[in-house]
Design a protein around this motif. Structure first.
Motif, PDB file in Angstrom:
ATOM      1  N   LEU A  48     -65.467  79.398  77.126  1.00 22.96           N
ATOM      2  CA  LEU A  48     -65.882  80.720  77.597  1.00 22.96           C
ATOM      3  C   LEU A  48     -66.309  80.585  79.046  1.00 22.96           C
ATOM      4  CD1 LEU A  48     -68.035  82.077  74.632  1.00 22.96           C
ATOM      5  CD2 LEU A  48     -65.894  83.043  75.462  1.00 22.96           C
ATOM      6  N   LEU A  49     -65.840  81.507  79.867  1.00 23.27           N
ATOM      7  CA  LEU A  49     -66.242  81.584  81.264  1.00 23.27           C
ATOM      8  C   LEU A  49     -67.090  82.835  81.457  1.00 23.27           C
ATOM      9  CD1 LEU A  49     -62.809  80.923  83.025  1.00 23.27           C
ATOM     10  CD2 LEU A  49     -64.611  79.253  82.564  1.00 23.27           C
ATOM     11  N   ARG A  50     -68.136  82.709  82.254  1.00 27.68           N
ATOM     12  CA  ARG A  50     -68.892  83.894  82.660  1.00 27.68           C
ATOM     13  C   ARG A  50     -68.344  84.324  84.008  1.00 27.68           C
ATOM     14  NH1 ARG A  50     -72.617  86.163  80.349  1.00 27.68           N
ATOM     15  NH2 ARG A  50     -73.583  84.297  79.465  1.00 27.68           N
ATOM     16  N   CYS A  51     -67.869  85.561  84.055  1.00 28.20           N
ATOM     17  CA  CYS A  51     -67.291  86.103  85.281  1.00 28.20           C
ATOM     18  C   CYS A  51     -68.391  86.716  86.156  1.00 28.20           C
ATOM     19  CB  CYS A  51     -66.251  87.150  84.933  1.00 28.20           C
ATOM     20  SG  CYS A  51     -64.891  86.501  83.939  1.00 28.20           S
ATOM     21  N   ALA A  52     -68.039  87.010  87.386  1.00 29.63           N
ATOM     22  CA  ALA A  52     -68.996  87.574  88.345  1.00 29.63           C
ATOM     23  C   ALA A  52     -69.577  88.901  87.864  1.00 29.63           C
ATOM     24  CB  ALA A  52     -68.329  87.750  89.708  1.00 29.63           C
ATOM     25  N   ASP A  53     -68.833  89.648  87.048  1.00 27.68           N
ATOM     26  CA  ASP A  53     -69.333  90.928  86.535  1.00 27.68           C
ATOM     27  C   ASP A  53     -70.101  90.765  85.213  1.00 27.68           C
ATOM     28  OD1 ASP A  53     -67.320  90.424  84.710  1.00 27.68           O
ATOM     29  OD2 ASP A  53     -66.226  92.282  85.079  1.00 27.68           O
ATOM     30  N   ASN A  54     -70.411  89.502  84.844  1.00 32.03           N
ATOM     31  CA  ASN A  54     -71.155  89.133  83.645  1.00 32.03           C
ATOM     32  C   ASN A  54     -70.330  89.256  82.361  1.00 32.03           C
ATOM     33  OD1 ASN A  54     -73.564  87.922  82.735  1.00 32.03           O
ATOM     34  ND2 ASN A  54     -74.187  89.852  81.812  1.00 32.03           N
ATOM     35  N   SER A  55     -69.042  89.533  82.465  1.00 26.34           N
ATOM     36  CA  SER A  55     -68.194  89.544  81.280  1.00 26.34           C
ATOM     37  C   SER A  55     -67.863  88.104  80.898  1.00 26.34           C
ATOM     38  CB  SER A  55     -66.914  90.342  81.535  1.00 26.34           C
ATOM     39  OG  SER A  55     -66.149  89.736  82.558  1.00 26.34           O
ATOM     40  N   LEU A  56     -67.366  87.927  79.674  1.00 28.54           N
ATOM     41  CA  LEU A  56     -66.982  86.605  79.196  1.00 28.54           C
ATOM     42  C   LEU A  56     -65.479  86.561  78.970  1.00 28.54           C
ATOM     43  CD1 LEU A  56     -69.854  85.990  76.632  1.00 28.54           C
ATOM     44  CD2 LEU A  56     -69.540  84.831  78.822  1.00 28.54           C
ATOM     45  N   TYR A  57     -64.857  85.459  79.383  1.00 28.15           N
ATOM     46  CA  TYR A  57     -63.430  85.250  79.203  1.00 28.15           C
ATOM     47  C   TYR A  57     -63.246  84.035  78.316  1.00 28.15           C
ATOM     48  CZ  TYR A  57     -58.639  83.879  80.094  1.00 28.15           C
ATOM     49  OH  TYR A  57     -57.325  83.515  79.933  1.00 28.15           O
ATOM     50  N   CYS A  58     -62.393  84.123  77.310  1.00 23.68           N
ATOM     51  CA  CYS A  58     -62.138  83.020  76.384  1.00 23.68           C
ATOM     52  C   CYS A  58     -60.722  82.501  76.585  1.00 23.68           C
ATOM     53  CB  CYS A  58     -62.329  83.506  74.947  1.00 23.68           C
ATOM     54  SG  CYS A  58     -62.238  82.199  73.713  1.00 23.68           S
ATOM     55  N   GLY A  59     -60.568  81.172  76.574  1.00 19.65           N
ATOM     56  CA  GLY A  59     -59.249  80.573  76.719  1.00 19.65           C
ATOM     57  C   GLY A  59     -59.182  79.206  76.080  1.00 19.65           C
ATOM     58  N   VAL A  60     -57.996  78.583  76.131  1.00 22.27           N
ATOM     59  CA  VAL A  60     -57.795  77.227  75.623  1.00 22.27           C
ATOM     60  C   VAL A  60     -57.129  76.388  76.706  1.00 22.27           C
ATOM     61  CG1 VAL A  60     -57.604  77.911  73.202  1.00 22.27           C
ATOM     62  CG2 VAL A  60     -55.551  77.713  74.569  1.00 22.27           C
ATOM     63  N   THR A  61     -57.410  75.083  76.685  1.00 17.68           N
ATOM     64  CA  THR A  61     -56.828  74.172  77.666  1.00 17.68           C
ATOM     65  C   THR A  61     -56.971  72.737  77.179  1.00 17.68           C
ATOM     66  OG1 THR A  61     -56.820  73.521  80.006  1.00 17.68           O
ATOM     67  CG2 THR A  61     -58.974  73.897  78.997  1.00 17.68           C
ATOM     68  N   THR A  62     -56.284  71.819  77.845  1.00 16.52           N
ATOM     69  CA  THR A  62     -56.482  70.390  77.590  1.00 16.52           C
ATOM     70  C   THR A  62     -57.324  69.755  78.685  1.00 16.52           C
ATOM     71  OG1 THR A  62     -54.410  69.888  78.729  1.00 16.52           O
ATOM     72  CG2 THR A  62     -54.325  70.092  76.318  1.00 16.52           C
ATOM     73  N   ASP A  63     -57.577  70.491  79.766  1.00 14.17           N
ATOM     74  CA  ASP A  63     -58.335  69.957  80.908  1.00 14.17           C
ATOM     75  C   ASP A  63     -59.278  71.039  81.432  1.00 14.17           C
ATOM     76  OD1 ASP A  63     -59.232  69.034  83.397  1.00 14.17           O
ATOM     77  OD2 ASP A  63     -57.321  68.046  83.853  1.00 14.17           O
ATOM     78  N   LEU A  64     -60.533  70.972  81.012  1.00 13.36           N
ATOM     79  CA  LEU A  64     -61.504  72.010  81.383  1.00 13.36           C
ATOM     80  C   LEU A  64     -61.722  72.109  82.889  1.00 13.36           C
ATOM     81  CD1 LEU A  64     -64.262  71.601  78.644  1.00 13.36           C
ATOM     82  CD2 LEU A  64     -62.867  73.621  79.071  1.00 13.36           C
ATOM     83  N   ASN A  65     -61.908  70.959  83.546  1.00 14.04           N
ATOM     84  CA  ASN A  65     -62.184  70.989  84.996  1.00 14.04           C
ATOM     85  C   ASN A  65     -61.042  71.639  85.769  1.00 14.04           C
ATOM     86  OD1 ASN A  65     -64.714  69.772  84.781  1.00 14.04           O
ATOM     87  ND2 ASN A  65     -63.824  67.725  84.834  1.00 14.04           N
ATOM     88  N   ARG A  66     -59.821  71.220  85.468  1.00 10.97           N
ATOM     89  CA  ARG A  66     -58.656  71.785  86.156  1.00 10.97           C
ATOM     90  C   ARG A  66     -58.572  73.291  85.904  1.00 10.97           C
ATOM     91  NH1 ARG A  66     -54.316  73.486  83.923  1.00 10.97           N
ATOM     92  NH2 ARG A  66     -54.568  72.240  82.048  1.00 10.97           N
TER      93      ARG A  66
END
Length: 91
Positions: free
Chosen positions: A9-27
């Protein structure tokens, strides 16, 4: 053994949350914050984003199932996930 998959989960500048999947979090966080094409369209207009939650899964299939489940949660339940993980990280 194959590489782990992450649901995040990412917190965006507008305080919303974005959910995603990846194999490399930093990238992936860098892509969401800097790339004109690789970050999600949703986060491109809500920068900067900050990683606030992640969990590990053994396969892409499991990670995608969990991503779907998280996306079905209300914002308050997503916030509870974030708060719980931050509390456990501080201990």
């Amino acid at each position: 053994m194959s590489q782990p998959w992450y649901v995040y989960l990412l917190r965006c500048a507008d305080n919303s949350l974005y959910c995603g999947v990846t194999t490399d979090l930093n990238r992936r966080v860098i892509e969401h914050n800097q790339s004109p094409t690789r970050g999600a369209k949703y986060t491109r207009v809500r920068r900067p984003v900050e990683l606030v939650y992640s969990e590990t899964h053994a396969s892409k299939s499991l990670a995608c199932q969990r991503e779907y489940a998280i996306k079905q949660l209300s914002k308050s339940k997503k916030e509870a996930l974030v708060k719980d993980q931050q509390k456990n990280t501080l201990v």
